[in-house]
Design a protein around this motif. Structure first.
Motif, PDB file in Angstrom:
ATOM      1  N   THR A 158     -54.276  79.472 -16.415  1.00 49.66           N
ATOM      2  CA  THR A 158     -53.207  79.415 -15.419  1.00 49.66           C
ATOM      3  C   THR A 158     -53.722  79.766 -14.018  1.00 49.66           C
ATOM      4  O   THR A 158     -53.425  79.057 -13.046  1.00 49.66           O
ATOM      5  CB  THR A 158     -52.041  80.339 -15.811  1.00 49.66           C
ATOM      6  OG1 THR A 158     -52.538  81.634 -16.164  1.00 49.66           O
ATOM      7  CG2 THR A 158     -51.289  79.776 -17.009  1.00 49.66           C
ATOM      8  N   PHE A 159     -54.509  80.822 -13.906  1.00 48.08           N
ATOM      9  CA  PHE A 159     -55.020  81.242 -12.593  1.00 48.08           C
ATOM     10  C   PHE A 159     -55.915  80.167 -11.990  1.00 48.08           C
ATOM     11  O   PHE A 159     -55.769  79.780 -10.825  1.00 48.08           O
ATOM     12  CB  PHE A 159     -55.788  82.556 -12.737  1.00 48.08           C
ATOM     13  CG  PHE A 159     -56.453  83.034 -11.474  1.00 48.08           C
ATOM     14  CD1 PHE A 159     -55.703  83.387 -10.367  1.00 48.08           C
ATOM     15  CD2 PHE A 159     -57.839  83.152 -11.393  1.00 48.08           C
ATOM     16  CE1 PHE A 159     -56.308  83.839  -9.193  1.00 48.08           C
ATOM     17  CE2 PHE A 159     -58.456  83.600 -10.231  1.00 48.08           C
ATOM     18  CZ  PHE A 159     -57.692  83.946  -9.136  1.00 48.08           C
ATOM     19  N   ASN A 160     -56.849  79.674 -12.792  1.00 50.21           N
ATOM     20  CA  ASN A 160     -57.819  78.705 -12.301  1.00 50.21           C
ATOM     21  C   ASN A 160     -57.149  77.395 -11.894  1.00 50.21           C
ATOM     22  O   ASN A 160     -57.488  76.794 -10.876  1.00 50.21           O
ATOM     23  CB  ASN A 160     -58.845  78.429 -13.404  1.00 50.21           C
ATOM     24  CG  ASN A 160     -60.262  78.406 -12.902  1.00 50.21           C
ATOM     25  OD1 ASN A 160     -60.566  78.961 -11.856  1.00 50.21           O
ATOM     26  ND2 ASN A 160     -61.130  77.746 -13.633  1.00 50.21           N
ATOM     27  N   LEU A 162     -54.077  76.948 -10.897  1.00 50.87           N
ATOM     28  CA  LEU A 162     -53.283  77.132  -9.681  1.00 50.87           C
ATOM     29  C   LEU A 162     -54.163  77.227  -8.443  1.00 50.87           C
ATOM     30  O   LEU A 162     -53.885  76.594  -7.418  1.00 50.87           O
ATOM     31  CB  LEU A 162     -52.411  78.383  -9.799  1.00 50.87           C
ATOM     32  CG  LEU A 162     -51.193  78.257 -10.707  1.00 50.87           C
ATOM     33  CD1 LEU A 162     -50.577  79.631 -10.970  1.00 50.87           C
ATOM     34  CD2 LEU A 162     -50.156  77.313 -10.104  1.00 50.87           C
ATOM     35  N   ARG A 163     -55.250  77.979  -8.521  1.00 50.85           N
ATOM     36  CA  ARG A 163     -56.065  78.152  -7.314  1.00 50.85           C
ATOM     37  C   ARG A 163     -56.864  76.893  -6.989  1.00 50.85           C
ATOM     38  O   ARG A 163     -57.306  76.713  -5.861  1.00 50.85           O
ATOM     39  CB  ARG A 163     -56.984  79.371  -7.436  1.00 50.85           C
ATOM     40  CG  ARG A 163     -58.089  79.266  -8.454  1.00 50.85           C
ATOM     41  CD  ARG A 163     -59.013  80.477  -8.358  1.00 50.85           C
ATOM     42  NE  ARG A 163     -60.065  80.415  -9.362  1.00 50.85           N
ATOM     43  CZ  ARG A 163     -61.152  81.174  -9.342  1.00 50.85           C
ATOM     44  NH1 ARG A 163     -61.330  82.054  -8.375  1.00 50.85           N
ATOM     45  NH2 ARG A 163     -62.061  81.075 -10.291  1.00 50.85           N
ATOM     46  N   ARG A 164     -57.058  76.021  -7.975  1.00 46.83           N
ATOM     47  CA  ARG A 164     -57.767  74.757  -7.733  1.00 46.83           C
ATOM     48  C   ARG A 164     -56.813  73.594  -7.462  1.00 46.83           C
ATOM     49  O   ARG A 164     -57.262  72.471  -7.252  1.00 46.83           O
ATOM     50  CB  ARG A 164     -58.664  74.426  -8.927  1.00 46.83           C
ATOM     51  CG  ARG A 164     -59.807  75.407  -9.100  1.00 46.83           C
ATOM     52  CD  ARG A 164     -60.638  75.095 -10.333  1.00 46.83           C
ATOM     53  NE  ARG A 164     -61.700  76.063 -10.506  1.00 46.83           N
ATOM     54  CZ  ARG A 164     -62.887  76.009  -9.905  1.00 46.83           C
ATOM     55  NH1 ARG A 164     -63.148  75.008  -9.081  1.00 46.83           N
ATOM     56  NH2 ARG A 164     -63.798  76.937 -10.123  1.00 46.83           N
ATOM     57  N   SER A 165     -55.527  73.859  -7.468  1.00 43.13           N
ATOM     58  CA  SER A 165     -54.528  72.804  -7.279  1.00 43.13           C
ATOM     59  C   SER A 165     -54.369  72.465  -5.803  1.00 43.13           C
ATOM     60  O   SER A 165     -55.009  73.054  -4.930  1.00 43.13           O
ATOM     61  CB  SER A 165     -53.178  73.258  -7.852  1.00 43.13           C
ATOM     62  OG  SER A 165     -52.571  74.213  -6.986  1.00 43.13           O
ATOM     63  N   GLY A 287     -55.131  66.774 -15.487  1.00 50.36           N
ATOM     64  CA  GLY A 287     -55.403  67.702 -16.584  1.00 50.36           C
ATOM     65  C   GLY A 287     -56.316  68.825 -16.140  1.00 50.36           C
ATOM     66  O   GLY A 287     -57.130  68.651 -15.216  1.00 50.36           O
ATOM     67  N   HIS A 288     -56.195  69.988 -16.772  1.00 55.75           N
ATOM     68  CA  HIS A 288     -57.051  71.124 -16.411  1.00 55.75           C
ATOM     69  C   HIS A 288     -57.489  71.875 -17.663  1.00 55.75           C
ATOM     70  O   HIS A 288     -56.641  72.307 -18.465  1.00 55.75           O
ATOM     71  CB  HIS A 288     -56.311  72.088 -15.476  1.00 55.75           C
ATOM     72  CG  HIS A 288     -57.170  73.243 -15.032  1.00 55.75           C
ATOM     73  ND1 HIS A 288     -58.009  73.159 -13.940  1.00 55.75           N
ATOM     74  CD2 HIS A 288     -57.370  74.464 -15.567  1.00 55.75           C
ATOM     75  CE1 HIS A 288     -58.662  74.299 -13.820  1.00 55.75           C
ATOM     76  NE2 HIS A 288     -58.291  75.100 -14.791  1.00 55.75           N
ATOM     77  N   PRO A 289     -58.806  72.043 -17.867  1.00 49.25           N
ATOM     78  CA  PRO A 289     -59.286  72.877 -18.978  1.00 49.25           C
ATOM     79  C   PRO A 289     -59.229  74.355 -18.599  1.00 49.25           C
ATOM     80  O   PRO A 289     -58.612  74.704 -17.590  1.00 49.25           O
ATOM     81  CB  PRO A 289     -60.728  72.394 -19.156  1.00 49.25           C
ATOM     82  CG  PRO A 289     -61.149  71.996 -17.773  1.00 49.25           C
ATOM     83  CD  PRO A 289     -59.909  71.490 -17.071  1.00 49.25           C
ATOM     84  N   SER A 290     -59.864  75.214 -19.347  1.00 46.74           N
ATOM     85  CA  SER A 290     -59.707  76.658 -19.139  1.00 46.74           C
ATOM     86  C   SER A 290     -60.530  77.171 -17.965  1.00 46.74           C
ATOM     87  O   SER A 290     -60.087  77.110 -16.813  1.00 46.74           O
ATOM     88  CB  SER A 290     -60.064  77.410 -20.422  1.00 46.74           C
ATOM     89  OG  SER A 290     -61.391  77.103 -20.837  1.00 46.74           O
ATOM     90  N   GLY A 291     -61.717  77.660 -18.206  1.00 44.71           N
ATOM     91  CA  GLY A 291     -62.550  78.190 -17.134  1.00 44.71           C
ATOM     92  C   GLY A 291     -63.799  78.811 -17.715  1.00 44.71           C
ATOM     93  O   GLY A 291     -63.821  79.222 -18.886  1.00 44.71           O
TER      94      GLY A 291
END
Length: 342
Positions: A158-160, A162-165, A287-291
């Motif tokens: 969720t954090f990653n 949002l900050r990369r959006s 789409g976004h994977p984890s980190g």
């Protein structure tokens, strides 16, 4: 240092089978590996994919678990910068190969041979696990093991994302779903400076959403989610944490110009969207994977600074079946975490 030679692990012996608490032999970490004394391990919805062999090449007997927090217990040859006793977390990112094209480009999260704990090697539903040193994230003193564990998957995702959006401080950001991912997404969105909308099913979740930091609440059962988002000015980002393609489809027209639907909730059903919905307003579905381990570490540091915490229910390792069932039922508020007594 003398060590007991056996440790407890919650193992699944066949696809879809029950958890079996067994004793396994403790082994020394190999070159580049670290043995972690597990203090806490989150119970994630993705674990069901391993238990039921929903992912390719899952082998049994299986010890799942990829939201791990504990301490370095032993280090193998060639491990630098990690010492016995260091507090660490290991998440979905459980190590990368370093040699595939993505790794050579520095894009480690897309490693062709990325290892996930509980898939590539025995995971965290156990008193010990051995992981590649590249999987380790440092845990700040302010964060307990129980608080740290869910940050390795739900938190960093969720954090990653949002900050990369596309969203910037002050923008309207909607968090779709208020479960294990969503309750963290709302907190992170607030602390990142977004005007935060929580979208969930039922009017009864409004107070919880506001408590977590939502500035607005949209009850999706009351109809026209997109219209309510447009009434607020249109969302720059809809963070889709709920595993519902139908809910994602219903939110797309709530995006403003250059808006993004960022997809986290994993589900096989297609998202319904027409080219017309995307073209006129320059919208995207992303789409976004984890980190990576470093991004897990950054998530933990941000949480320590801002007070973001997963809301957890804990169970001892021996109650793994009850914890797993409660997670699967959707009744957990909001992340189940197993503890080992370490």
């Amino acid at each position: 240092m003398s060590m007991t030679t056996l440790y407890r692990a919650a193992q699944v012996n066949e696809a879809g089978g029950p958890f079996d608490l067994v004793e396994r032999e403790l082994t020394e970490p190999g070159p580049g590996q670290v043995r972690v004394a597990v203090e806490a391990c989150g119970v994630c919805r993705s674990d069901a994919g391993f238990v039921n062999a929903g992912f390719p090449n899952v082998s049994f007997p299986l010890v799942t678990g990829h939201e791990i927090a504990g301490r370095v217990d032993a280090a193998g040859d060639g491990v630098e910068d990690w010492n016995v006793g260091d507090r660490v977390a290991v998440g979905w990112f459980g190590g990368n190969c370093g040699t595939c094209r993505s790794c050579r480009e520095g894009d480690f999260i897309h490693c062709a041979r990325m290892q996930v704990p509980g898939w590539a090697y025995p995971g965290g539903y156990a008193e010990y696990t051995t992981v590649p040193a590249s999987a380790l994230a440092r845990v700040p003193d302010e964060i307990s093991a129980v608080e740290a564990a869910p940050m390795g998957c739900a938190g960093v995702t969720t954090f990653n994302s949002l900050r990369r959006s596309a969203a910037r401080p002050g923008d309207l950001v909607a968090i779709l779903g208020l479960g294990g991912l969503g309750h963290l997404g709302v907190q992170f969105a607030n602390k990142l400076g977004f005007e935060t909308v929580a979208v969930a099913r039922g009017a009864d979740k409004a107070d919880t959403a506001k408590h977590l930091g939502a500035h607005h609440y949209v009850d999706s059962t009351a109809g026209d989610v997109a219209g309510q988002l447009q009434a607020l000015g249109g969302a720059r980002v809809v963070l889709a944490t709920a595993a519902s393609s139908e809910a994602m489809s219903a939110a797309i027209d709530g995006l403003g110009d250059n808006g993004e639907l960022v997809v986290l909730g994993a589900t096989p059903e297609p998202i319904q969207v027409s080219p017309f919905q995307l073209i006129t307003n320059s919208r995207t579905v992303h789409g976004h994977p984890s980190g990576t381990a470093r991004e897990v570490e950054e998530t933990l540091r941000f949480a320590a600074l801002t007070g973001v915490r997963a809301l957890t229910e804990t169970r001892p390792l021996e109650e793994v079946a009850a914890a797993y069932d409660r997670m699967m039922s959707g009744e957990a508020r909001y992340r189940m975490v197993l503890t080992t007594g370490h």
